[in-house]
Design a protein around this motif. Structure first.
Motif, PDB file in Angstrom:
ATOM      1  N   TYR B  58      51.025  -8.380 121.347  1.00 40.90           N
ATOM      2  CA  TYR B  58      51.464  -7.478 120.436  1.00 40.90           C
ATOM      3  C   TYR B  58      52.626  -6.712 121.394  1.00 40.90           C
ATOM      4  O   TYR B  58      52.350  -6.337 122.532  1.00 40.90           O
ATOM      5  CB  TYR B  58      50.638  -6.437 119.915  1.00 40.90           C
ATOM      6  CG  TYR B  58      49.846  -6.756 118.771  1.00 40.90           C
ATOM      7  CD1 TYR B  58      49.799  -6.926 117.495  1.00 40.90           C
ATOM      8  CD2 TYR B  58      48.248  -7.240 119.146  1.00 40.90           C
ATOM      9  CE1 TYR B  58      49.098  -7.255 116.533  1.00 40.90           C
ATOM     10  CE2 TYR B  58      47.406  -7.599 118.415  1.00 40.90           C
ATOM     11  CZ  TYR B  58      47.835  -7.731 116.996  1.00 40.90           C
ATOM     12  OH  TYR B  58      46.975  -8.035 116.050  1.00 40.90           O
ATOM     13  N   VAL B  75      45.930  -9.398 123.315  1.00 40.39           N
ATOM     14  CA  VAL B  75      44.695  -8.852 122.839  1.00 40.39           C
ATOM     15  C   VAL B  75      43.667 -10.086 122.337  1.00 40.39           C
ATOM     16  O   VAL B  75      44.276 -11.017 121.524  1.00 40.39           O
ATOM     17  CB  VAL B  75      45.002  -7.948 121.478  1.00 40.39           C
ATOM     18  CG1 VAL B  75      43.754  -7.656 120.823  1.00 40.39           C
ATOM     19  CG2 VAL B  75      45.913  -7.185 121.950  1.00 40.39           C
ATOM     20  N   ARG B  79      40.433  -6.691 121.529  1.00 37.70           N
ATOM     21  CA  ARG B  79      40.523  -5.758 123.013  1.00 37.70           C
ATOM     22  C   ARG B  79      41.967  -6.339 123.653  1.00 37.70           C
ATOM     23  O   ARG B  79      42.014  -7.310 124.000  1.00 37.70           O
ATOM     24  CB  ARG B  79      39.510  -5.897 123.722  1.00 37.70           C
ATOM     25  CG  ARG B  79      38.141  -5.240 123.080  1.00 37.70           C
ATOM     26  CD  ARG B  79      37.342  -4.159 124.020  1.00 37.70           C
ATOM     27  NE  ARG B  79      36.504  -3.279 123.104  1.00 37.70           N
ATOM     28  CZ  ARG B  79      35.447  -3.713 122.807  1.00 37.70           C
ATOM     29  NH1 ARG B  79      34.673  -4.796 123.608  1.00 37.70           N
ATOM     30  NH2 ARG B  79      34.497  -3.008 121.863  1.00 37.70           N
ATOM     31  N   ALA B  80      42.711  -5.231 124.108  1.00 36.67           N
ATOM     32  CA  ALA B  80      43.713  -5.549 124.987  1.00 36.67           C
ATOM     33  C   ALA B  80      43.045  -5.979 126.331  1.00 36.67           C
ATOM     34  O   ALA B  80      42.255  -5.450 127.064  1.00 36.67           O
ATOM     35  CB  ALA B  80      44.645  -4.402 125.215  1.00 36.67           C
ATOM     36  N   GLU B 453      47.150   2.391 122.439  1.00 39.52           N
ATOM     37  CA  GLU B 453      46.068   2.817 121.084  1.00 39.52           C
ATOM     38  C   GLU B 453      47.005   3.666 120.172  1.00 39.52           C
ATOM     39  O   GLU B 453      46.407   4.157 119.295  1.00 39.52           O
ATOM     40  CB  GLU B 453      44.873   3.589 121.310  1.00 39.52           C
ATOM     41  CG  GLU B 453      43.858   2.812 122.318  1.00 39.52           C
ATOM     42  CD  GLU B 453      43.002   3.839 122.921  1.00 39.52           C
ATOM     43  OE1 GLU B 453      41.844   3.468 123.425  1.00 39.52           O
ATOM     44  OE2 GLU B 453      43.109   5.067 123.186  1.00 39.52           O
ATOM     45  N   VAL B 471      47.764  -1.547 119.885  1.00 39.86           N
ATOM     46  CA  VAL B 471      47.483  -2.813 119.884  1.00 39.86           C
ATOM     47  C   VAL B 471      45.770  -2.950 119.600  1.00 39.86           C
ATOM     48  O   VAL B 471      45.374  -4.079 119.231  1.00 39.86           O
ATOM     49  CB  VAL B 471      47.726  -3.483 121.123  1.00 39.86           C
ATOM     50  CG1 VAL B 471      49.612  -3.314 121.377  1.00 39.86           C
ATOM     51  CG2 VAL B 471      47.001  -2.887 122.216  1.00 39.86           C
ATOM     52  N   MET B 472      45.111  -1.876 119.534  1.00 37.31           N
ATOM     53  CA  MET B 472      43.765  -1.920 119.161  1.00 37.31           C
ATOM     54  C   MET B 472      43.053  -0.767 118.880  1.00 37.31           C
ATOM     55  O   MET B 472      43.941   0.230 118.948  1.00 37.31           O
ATOM     56  CB  MET B 472      42.852  -2.338 120.454  1.00 37.31           C
ATOM     57  CG  MET B 472      43.221  -1.410 121.684  1.00 37.31           C
ATOM     58  SD  MET B 472      42.297  -2.322 123.312  1.00 37.31           S
ATOM     59  CE  MET B 472      40.667  -1.180 123.082  1.00 37.31           C
TER      60      MET B 472
END
Lengths: 452, 933
Positions: B58, B75, B79-80, B453, B471-472
């Motif tokens: 991302y 990710v 999770r990144a 986030e 991204v999460m």
């Protein structure tokens, strides 16, 4: 010498040997207690290592081997003079053998049992130590036969087997002989261990045939085991380790330190059990000469090693040798030179050679020197590797110091137990000496007794 | 069995109660556990595009420093796990710096705030967690009180350039406050440059240096790599200059910094004599150029006159640089295409910084650089200064202060006044990710999302608009800062002009959806602007210049910038601190650099602790003796020097006279390097700049893949991004200063620094060393357990679960590239959630080392296999090479004669480390060019 005298002498020998097996005095117990305490401390330190990880030591990158490997090499070295010397003495039919053979052989076995512990402590995952052994497994994997560590395992295992058998076979007649003179558990133990050896001619004949085979195998094995241990180092590419001189150098060093340990132990035995008649000044004289010779060999090796490093092209190798003498560990280097090359030179004097305290002191110095010599070459070469940026230093942590001392504790404990449980003089051979030579027993009052 | 005996299944009343009690207690205990994420995978039914085990990228932006580089967050399983540069972003061009690589660590930091906190109540020592309803209520109450009492509401924020910065203005307006009630907390801003621009050209903005356009660049103590916000952009620019033989980068300064090490030439200047040097150069330029240049005739005459006046003439004469060198430089700056003078940088900036900056501006004008290689940033939005805030607070005019990601108290005496002012403000709310020193003094702590986030954007340069997207899902009970502000305004009933809806909705409307996948909108580079006109009385500042006080005395304290601590603020990230400073190889700790001569004169050695005393304060630091510092200077990294800096409000680097004495203590520095030079070993090769080297013979193709990496020593600037990237990608353990001091760092790649050249004119070569993946690897035959072996792709593989830890392999490694797990290194929750699932976490007792990111190789091979093709050139990039801004690391198949790596291996500069050992490494080094002046 008439028959009565011979019988008297034989009785003496048996009595003196049995005397060593009597209930020990308080000094023995104290000594044993000290050794057990050291061993227990070592057990604690090992538990710490297993529980928390090898970080408890002070090893690091690049010094990944430290005092534990030092102790391993040292105790393998200590093991040397026992079986090897005893076997040589056997073949030369030396009058020395009855006196020093047994304790020397015991020393060998005990030293290997001590040495063998260190590589186990030293493993990152000690609980998988058996992966080093070739055994059929579902992974279908053998150990890597290219690795000197695997050769090491074979060499040490062979050596401990042969040494133990050699010790045991030599002890058979004694066990049988003494089982009639002792009582209770010792009698049972000796009876069982003597394997029914009754001293008949045919039994003696078999023993006489088998014994030289073990002795004959033990001699080359003793040379090979330390050569192989030296290859743990010499087969690497590390400056200061990678050298063809290592095998003879290690063997010489091993005999040197083993001899020193033998002298210390014999001096203690003689002192403790008043075995002046069996372990005599002549014996010390001979051992001192050998010690002196080995010291000269070691000096020669040091000079050779240094000069060949200087003459060789590798700047890394030159740097290591210069650094040993001038760098952070210079004190240890010069201590080694002092203990291994200079102090033994006192043995050029006859009076020193025949003096128990002198020889004990020199031998103790040699033991210190040899331990630090092993330490010096293990650590300095790693600390002063090819890449100057990645150099390092290493000082043993408390846990490592405890483990090193515990090695001596464990060694001492086993030796103390051995001399109380088994005859530390060869009764049969001493008797053979008594009957074969004349006069076998020197008078009790000898000038050198004053030194004792 | 007798009938009386009970069946074992029957339950007595007693045992029923016992078991029920146990169950209840266990349940209660379990329910009391902390609110930490407890799932290995955060969802049961993943989104359609998520394939377990395959990372999804991302695009977003990095908020590690104001440069706001573009990034791609990898990710995996929701999770990144890794951040990489956005190749489309003009600043990052695919790379990230050390801080950017470590930014992901903050996301999973155990110290992060997990929710809003209220100050300790009833004598409790710690702040107490509260829920968001309560937090919002308290926040609104605090603001209401301030407004009701007719006091000001002020926002103290880190530099923000996008929608959030606009929103802050709108929010303040909605609350009935001036929109300019914003204090931008940017302690490291070189305000002397802005002041000089204002005085000289009437422009209140920071100059922008266009390195790409310049042929010869002169830096006056300007540490571009360390201090100008973007080690990525400048690292790339400097590497490009080094790689081009026609270009020059000359560094004039008192310390051999990373930037100076990357220079093609260096001029040592005694601290305090920078002005003399610039004036001498100005004189030489004016003499050389005759009547040309952009300098108006009047200013030119005034300047020539000024150069003959005192004290300017003496300063120019005594600057300590040979006049021939100055003349050469003047010629190079004017004749050889566009020149550029950068600076003065922080270490050159003392009390006379503004005058010096003005002299540099005039010099740039004289060499015709203005408008071509020097442009100006857009003037910042109107804002209060920190001094204004202190003044207002002292006057009791500030009723509420909202602190947004700023920690002035943590900076020590520099912001003492601001720290004291906080106590006079009735309501202080801190929005941030950590309970830092400032947040501890706040009346309410509001936990913000991590940038990964949350939404946002940043406009750094004209035309570069980076988009920040979550991204999460947030890990903790946090809320976006903007939403907190909007909510509070809603509760106060003052929403005029504020957007309705959440900040996320606002951002999704604002950001171009089609560009989201690209990470932002990036316009073409702006055409060169016209040269600004010189203002009236522009030379007055310069004329009024007097030599700085104390330059006659020695030594002078230099507070040096570090790219590990952007803005001079000590990084809270363990990983950033674990990666050693490339020049000293020291991690975690601070130090004081002394020249060998000065150290010898004071009988000091590396590791001796000294107490440094300046007019402003004192501190204790270990000595680091290095030839890379001027004899009359003592250099201390900025975060450690703050105690020695006065309340200047701006972190100037040339602090002034310093005295020091040995405390008698000796410290073991947590450093990874044990030798300053190569000790006669030929590890880092240097070749003369003009050397024509014969190409090396091409190795015969074997038909089997041979993965290899090329390390171009000419390009490496020692920034350390590769080291951090390796830690994150490969789950390497962060062990802390004590273990590093014991020689137990777990880095798979290290940057070795070697000083070469004479002690008087030292040069620096950085030598990145990782596992060399030897063809004839010494580590392989010695392992008794076959834990290390050779793959048919030329890799030297390590099997962790086969390793029993004899450590023989490490002993026999000539490159000391292997690392042993002395302990099970701690990874407290939730730090473990950020581990890369594709890489095994090593347990204690096993050996580990660089794998050339074998997981990436495998992934590429699997992809190629699915697509029924061979792995393409450039398809596999290890983490270190991926993030190298200078492109010093190139990975590929050495057996393919058309690959870039095999081309480099044939170059005349190519060599292998310790070639004489015949290990045939898979790492090809390219020798560094010696300096050219």
């Amino acid at each position: 010498m008439n028959a009565t005298q011979q019988a008297d002498a034989a009785a003496h020998v048996e009595q003196d040997t049995l005397a060593t097996l009597q209930t020990p005095g308080s000094r023995y117990w104290l000594l044993l207690l000290g050794m057990v305490a050291l061993t227990a401390a070592g057990g604690w330190a090992w538990a710490l290592l297993l529980r928390r990880g090898l970080g408890v030591t002070d090893m690091n990158t690049p010094v990944m081997w430290g005092s534990l490997i030092t102790s391993f090499v040292f105790f393998i070295g200590i093991s040397h003079s026992g079986t090897l010397v005893s076997a040589i003495l056997y073949f030369t039919r030396s009058p020395l053998r009855p006196a020093i053979g047994r304790s020397a052989e015991a020393m060998t076995v005990i030293a290997i049992l001590t040495a063998g512990l260190y590589p186990l402590m030293h493993l990152g995952r000690a609980w998988f130590f058996f992966w080093l052994l070739p055994y059929p497994n579902q992974r279908g994997l053998w150990p890597n036969f290219h690795s000197p560590l695997v050769w090491d395992i074979f060499a040490v295992c062979c050596y401990v087997t042969i040494s133990a058998l050699f010790l045991y076979m030599g002890m058979l007649p004694d066990l049988s002989l003494l089982s009639r003179r002792v009582r209770r558990w010792r009698r049972v133990l000796y009876k069982v261990l003597s394997l029914g050896f009754a001293g008949t001619d045919s039994e003696w004949g078999l023993l006489e045939k088998a014994y030289p085979i073990f002795a004959g195998v033990a001699i080359p094995l003793a040379v090979s085991v330390h050569s192989v241990v030296s290859w743990d180092f010499a087969m690497t590419i590390i400056p200061g380790w990678h050298s063809t001189i290592f095998a003879p150098y290690f063997v010489a060093g091993a005999i040197f330190s083993g001899l020193a340990m033998a002298i210390v132990l014999l001096a203690l035995l003689r002192r403790a059990y008043r075995l002046d008649r069996y372990i005599r000044a002549d014996h010390f004289d001979v051992m001192a000469k050998l010690l002196l010779a080995m010291s000269l060999v070691m000096s020669f090796v040091y000079v050779t090693e240094f000069t060949s490093a200087m003459l060789r092209g590798s700047p890394a190798e030159r740097a290591v040798f210069v650094w040993r003498a001038t760098g952070r560990y210079a004190l240890i280097y010069w201590l080694v030179i002092l203990c291994n090359c200079l102090i033994p030179l006192f043995a050029f004097r006859r009076r020193v050679r025949r003096s128990l305290p002198w020889m004990a002191a020199i031998s103790a110095a040699v033991l210190v020197g040899m331990w630090f010599e092993r330490f010096m070459f293990v650590v300095t070469s790693l600390a002063h590797h090819y890449d100057p940026f990645a150099w390092g230093v290493y000082v043993p942590s408390l846990a490592e110091v405890v483990l090193c001392l515990a090695g001596f504790g464990w060694f001492g404990m086993l030796f103390l137990l051995f001399v109380k449980i088994f005859p530390c003089l060869s009764v049969a051979e001493t008797l053979q000496g008594v009957t074969a030579e004349s006069p076998a027993m020197p008078p009790l009052t000898e000038p050198e007794a004053a030194h004792a | 069995m007798s009938h009386e005996q009970r069946s074992p299944r029957s339950l007595s009343r007693r045992s029923f109660f016992a078991q029920a009690g146990l169950l209840g207690a266990t349940g209660a205990l379990a329910a009391c556990s902390q609110r930490v994420p407890r799932f290995i995978v955060p969802y049961l039914v993943p989104a359609d595009d998520v394939v377990p085990g395959v990372p999804v990228g991302y695009r977003s932006i990095c908020r590690g420093c104001p440069a706001s580089c573009g990034l791609t967050a990898q990710v995996m399983n929701g999770r990144a796990i890794k951040l990489e540069g956005n190749p489309e972003h003009p600043a990052s061009a695919g790379a990230l710096c050390l801080v950017g690589q470590a930014a992901i660590e903050e996301l999973y930091a155990p110290e992060r705030l997990t929710g809003p906190l209220a100050p300790p109540a009833g004598g409790a020592p710690h702040a107490v967690p509260i829920d968001w309803t309560e937090a919002n209520r308290r926040f609104a109450d605090g603001l209401r009180q301030a407004i009701d009492h007719g006091r000001e509401v002020v926002v103290l924020t880190r530099p923000e350039s996008g929608a959030l910065r606009e929103l802050m203005g709108q929010w303040l307006t909605a609350l009935g406050q001036p929109a300019g009630n914003v204090v931008v907390f940017d302690p490291a801003e070189p305000i002397w440059l802005r002041e000089a621009a204002r005085f000289t050209f009437g422009i209140d903005a920071q100059p922008l240096w266009i390195l790409e356009a310049a042929r010869t660049v002169l830096s006056i103590g300007a540490d571009l790599v360390e201090d100008y916000g973007s080690p990525v952009e400048y690292g790339r620019a400097l590497a490009a200059i080094r790689a081009n033989r026609q270009r020059r980068f000359v560094y004039a300064g008192s310390r051999l910094s990373l930037t100076a090490a990357s220079a093609t030439g260096r001029i040592a200047i005694q601290p305090g004599h920078e002005m003399g040097f610039v004036l001498a150069l100005l004189g030489a330029v004016l003499t050389h150029t005759g009547s040309s240049g952009m300098l108006p005739a009047g200013a030119r005459t005034r300047l020539i006159q000024l150069l003959q006046e005192e004290p300017h003439a003496t300063a120019a004469q005594n600057c300590g640089v040979p006049s021939s060198r100055v003349r050469d430089l003047a010629r190079a700056l004017t004749d050889a295409g566009p020149g550029l003078v950068v600076g003065p940088g922080r270490v050159a900036a003392g009390e006379d910084a503004t005058a010096l900056a003005q002299a540099v501006a005039v010099l740039n004008l004289a060499i015709g650089a203005m408008g071509r290689t020097v442009q100006f940033a857009e003037p910042a939005a109107p804002a209060l200064s920190a001094a204004d805030l202190v003044q207002h607070a002292d006057a009791g005019r500030v009723g509420a202060l909202v602190i947004h990601h700023a920690d002035p108290v943590g900076l020590g005496p520099v912001y003492d006044a601001l720290g004291h002012a906080l106590a006079k403000i009735p309501f202080v709310a801190a929005i941030g990710c950590r309970l830092d020193e400032t947040a501890r003094r706040a009346h309410l702590v509001l936990a913000d999302h991590h940038p990964l986030e949350s939404w946002g954007d940043a406009t750094v340069q004209t035309g570069v608009h980076g988009f920040q997207q979550p991204v999460m899902t947030p890990l903790h009970n946090t809320r976006a800062a903007a939403d907190v502000l909007i909510d509070a305004a809603g509760q106060l009933g003052r929403t005029g002009g504020l957007p309705s809806g959440t900040f996320a909705e606002l951002m999704q409307d604002r950001l171009d959806r089609n560009r989201l996948a690209h990470g932002g909108e990036f316009a073409e580079a702006t055409p060169p602007a016209a040269s600004p006109d010189i203002a009236d009385g522009a030379l007055d500042q310069l004329a009024a210049w007097r030599p700085p006080v104390g330059t006659g005395q020695v030594p002078i304290l230099l507070a040096t910038p570090s790219l590990r601590h952007p803005g001079g603020i000590r990084s809270a990230s363990p990983l950033v601190q674990e990666v050693p400073d490339a020049l000293t190889s020291v991690a975690w700790s601070g130090w004081a650099e002394l020249h060998p001569n000065l150290a010898r004169a004071r009988s000091l050695e590396t590791g001796d602790e000294i107490e440094l005393v300046t007019a402003a304060g004192r501190t204790r630091l270990p000595v680091f003796v290095t030839p890379g510092i001027h004899e009359t200077a003592v250099a201390v990294p900025l975060p450690d020097a703050t105690a020695l800096l006065g309340p200047a409000g701006s972190l100037r680097g040339r602090v002034g006279p310093v005295t020091f004495r040995a405390t008698g203590r000796r410290l073991t520095l947590p450093q990874i390097g044990h030798s300053l030079d190569q000790q006669g070993r030929h590890l880092a090769h240097e070749v003369p700049d003009d050397a024509e080297l014969p190409a090396r013979a091409a190795p015969k193709p074997t038909g089997r893949r041979r993965w290899a990496i090329a390390v171009d020593l000419d390009r490496c600037d020692g920034c350390g991004a590769c080291v951090a990237a390796c830690y994150v990608e490969n789950n390497c353990a962060v062990v802390g200063p004590e273990e590093i001091a014991r020689g137990r760092d777990m880095a798979w790649i290290r940057i070795q620094r070697f000083y070469t050249g004479s002690p008087d004119e030292p040069r620096v070569v950085f030598l990145p060393v990782m596992c060399q993946q030897c063809t004839d690897a010494p580590c392989e035959p010695v392992c008794p357990a076959y834990a290390t072996y050779h793959t048919d792709e030329g890799l030297n593989a390590q099997i962790y679960n086969r390793c029993i830890g004899t450590r023989f392999c490490s002993n026999n490694c000539a490159y000391s590239a292997r690392r042993f797990n002395w302990f099970d290194w701690p990874r407290p929750t939730p730090a473990n959630l950020g581990l890369n699932p594709a890489v095994t976490v090593r347990s204690r007792g096993v050996m580990e080392k660089c794998t050339f990111c074998v997981q990436r190789i495998r992934r590429a091979e699997e992809r190629a296999k699915l697509e029924k093709r061979q792995v393409r050139e450039g398809e596999v990039v290890p983490a270190c090479a991926q993030t190298c801004a200078a492109q010093a690391l190139i990975f590929g198949d050495l057996d393919d004669p058309r690959s870039r790596i095999s081309e480099l291996a044939r170059s005349g500069r190519a060599y292998r480390l310790l070639e004489e050992l015949n290990t045939e490494p898979g790492v090809v080094y390219l020798a560094r060019h010696e300096e050219r002046v």
